[in-house]
Design a protein around this motif. Structure first.
Motif, PDB file in Angstrom:
ATOM      1  N   ASP A  52       0.854  -1.192   0.000  1.00  0.00           N
ATOM      2  CA  ASP A  52       0.000   0.000   0.000  1.00  0.00           C
ATOM      3  C   ASP A  52       0.892   1.244   0.000  1.00  0.00           C
ATOM      4  O   ASP A  52       1.719   1.414   0.893  1.00  0.00           O
ATOM      5  N   TYR A  53       0.722   2.092  -0.994  1.00  0.00           N
ATOM      6  CA  TYR A  53       1.639   3.222  -1.164  1.00  0.00           C
ATOM      7  C   TYR A  53       1.483   4.274  -0.062  1.00  0.00           C
ATOM      8  O   TYR A  53       2.371   5.086   0.142  1.00  0.00           O
ATOM      9  N   VAL A  83      -8.870  -3.715  -7.981  1.00  0.00           N
ATOM     10  CA  VAL A  83      -7.729  -3.362  -8.824  1.00  0.00           C
ATOM     11  C   VAL A  83      -6.628  -2.722  -7.975  1.00  0.00           C
ATOM     12  O   VAL A  83      -6.913  -2.096  -6.960  1.00  0.00           O
ATOM     13  N   GLN A  84      -5.383  -2.939  -8.394  1.00  0.00           N
ATOM     14  CA  GLN A  84      -4.256  -2.278  -7.734  1.00  0.00           C
ATOM     15  C   GLN A  84      -3.664  -1.250  -8.693  1.00  0.00           C
ATOM     16  O   GLN A  84      -2.936  -1.608  -9.626  1.00  0.00           O
ATOM     17  N   LYS A 139      -7.679  -0.663  -4.573  1.00  0.00           N
ATOM     18  CA  LYS A 139      -9.089  -0.292  -4.695  1.00  0.00           C
ATOM     19  C   LYS A 139      -9.946  -1.212  -3.831  1.00  0.00           C
ATOM     20  O   LYS A 139      -9.732  -2.432  -3.804  1.00  0.00           O
ATOM     21  N   GLY A 140     -10.905  -0.635  -3.124  1.00  0.00           N
ATOM     22  CA  GLY A 140     -11.779  -1.420  -2.260  1.00  0.00           C
ATOM     23  C   GLY A 140     -11.138  -1.789  -0.935  1.00  0.00           C
ATOM     24  O   GLY A 140     -11.805  -2.346  -0.059  1.00  0.00           O
ATOM     25  N   GLY A 141      -9.821  -1.525  -0.800  1.00  0.00           N
ATOM     26  CA  GLY A 141      -9.140  -1.810   0.462  1.00  0.00           C
ATOM     27  C   GLY A 141      -8.984  -3.281   0.775  1.00  0.00           C
ATOM     28  O   GLY A 141      -8.683  -3.656   1.910  1.00  0.00           O
ATOM     29  N   GLY A 175     -11.087 -11.840   1.653  1.00  0.00           N
ATOM     30  CA  GLY A 175     -11.860 -10.650   1.994  1.00  0.00           C
ATOM     31  C   GLY A 175     -11.169  -9.744   2.993  1.00  0.00           C
ATOM     32  O   GLY A 175     -11.784  -8.821   3.529  1.00  0.00           O
ATOM     33  N   ARG A 176      -9.886 -10.023   3.229  1.00  0.00           N
ATOM     34  CA  ARG A 176      -9.109  -9.183   4.150  1.00  0.00           C
ATOM     35  C   ARG A 176      -8.268  -8.171   3.376  1.00  0.00           C
ATOM     36  O   ARG A 176      -8.010  -8.341   2.184  1.00  0.00           O
ATOM     37  N   GLU A 177      -7.824  -7.138   4.082  1.00  0.00           N
ATOM     38  CA  GLU A 177      -6.986  -6.126   3.450  1.00  0.00           C
ATOM     39  C   GLU A 177      -5.729  -6.756   2.864  1.00  0.00           C
ATOM     40  O   GLU A 177      -5.377  -6.502   1.713  1.00  0.00           O
ATOM     41  N   SER A 178      -5.072  -7.564   3.669  1.00  0.00           N
ATOM     42  CA  SER A 178      -3.790  -8.143   3.284  1.00  0.00           C
ATOM     43  C   SER A 178      -3.829  -9.659   3.387  1.00  0.00           C
ATOM     44  O   SER A 178      -4.560 -10.224   4.210  1.00  0.00           O
TER      45      SER A 178
END
Lengths: 129, 129
Positions: free
Chosen positions: A23-24, A69-70, A91-93, A99-102
């Motif tokens: 994540d930038y 999308v990234q 996008k969408g986190g 279904g998790r962020e990471s």
């Protein structure tokens, strides 16, 4: 004609290189996937992460199904020229298919892998049909 | 006896797993190296990063020569169980053998890999003898 920046990469014996998506803004490491030459070239051209799916043996336009999308901000290469870091806007986190962020949601605690991050969206609602 | 948390890892065909070292405070990705079972076990026991050097085919106690030890804060595993993230405190602020903070110092700009991070210490002064 191949671009010389692609040639300076040390592709592995299968013609692939691992790419770490980060994540930038927050620096959170989101996932690790693989790229072949075409995937990296397309990633740079289209300014979004496009990987090579080793299981499906085809290009994987991250987010094509889920919408997650990234968007590309920066590409870095390490001193050995065999690992990439992509700075992306997720996008969408949500980067993980769970279904998790990471994808890195399990922490080693007292000799066990403990999932510590919340499921932000039900995978059934992410991948429909 | 093998610990079960080690068994749940998907080791590759060489018995290795890639480990991403990340600065636990800034989130900066410092480097990527490999671990075998013994390296990971020692990393957790000694609370410092210990890798498996593929080129030298032996354990690599990061910082043993340079002093640039990576003190361990956290270990995470991804959803495929085939990549690790180590949250570390990078002693000396230098992870790369080139004397830079991170091995990922080259950015793709206008079709070229451009080294953008400063050399903080001359490698000759890091590795003496």
């Amino acid at each position: 004609m191949t671009d010389s920046w692609l040639e300076s990469i040390k592709w592995d014996e299968k013609g692939l290189i691992p790419a770490i998506a980060q994540d930038y803004k927050t620096g959170r490491i989101l996932m690790v996937a693989w790229m072949n030459q075409e995937a990296l070239q397309l990633t740079v051209t289209e300014q979004r992460a496009i990987y090579w799916s080793r299981s499906r043996q085809k290009l994987w336009r991250k987010g094509e199904e889920s919408g997650h999308v990234q968007a590309l901000h920066e590409v870095r290469l390490d001193c050995d020229s065999d690992v990439l870091v992509l700075q992306v806007e997720q996008k969408g986190g949500i980067a993980c298919h769970t279904g998790r962020e990471s994808c890195f949601y399990s922490v080693l605690r007292d000799g066990q892998w403990e999932p510590v991050d919340p499921v932000l969206k039900n995978p059934d609602d992410i991948y429909k049909g």
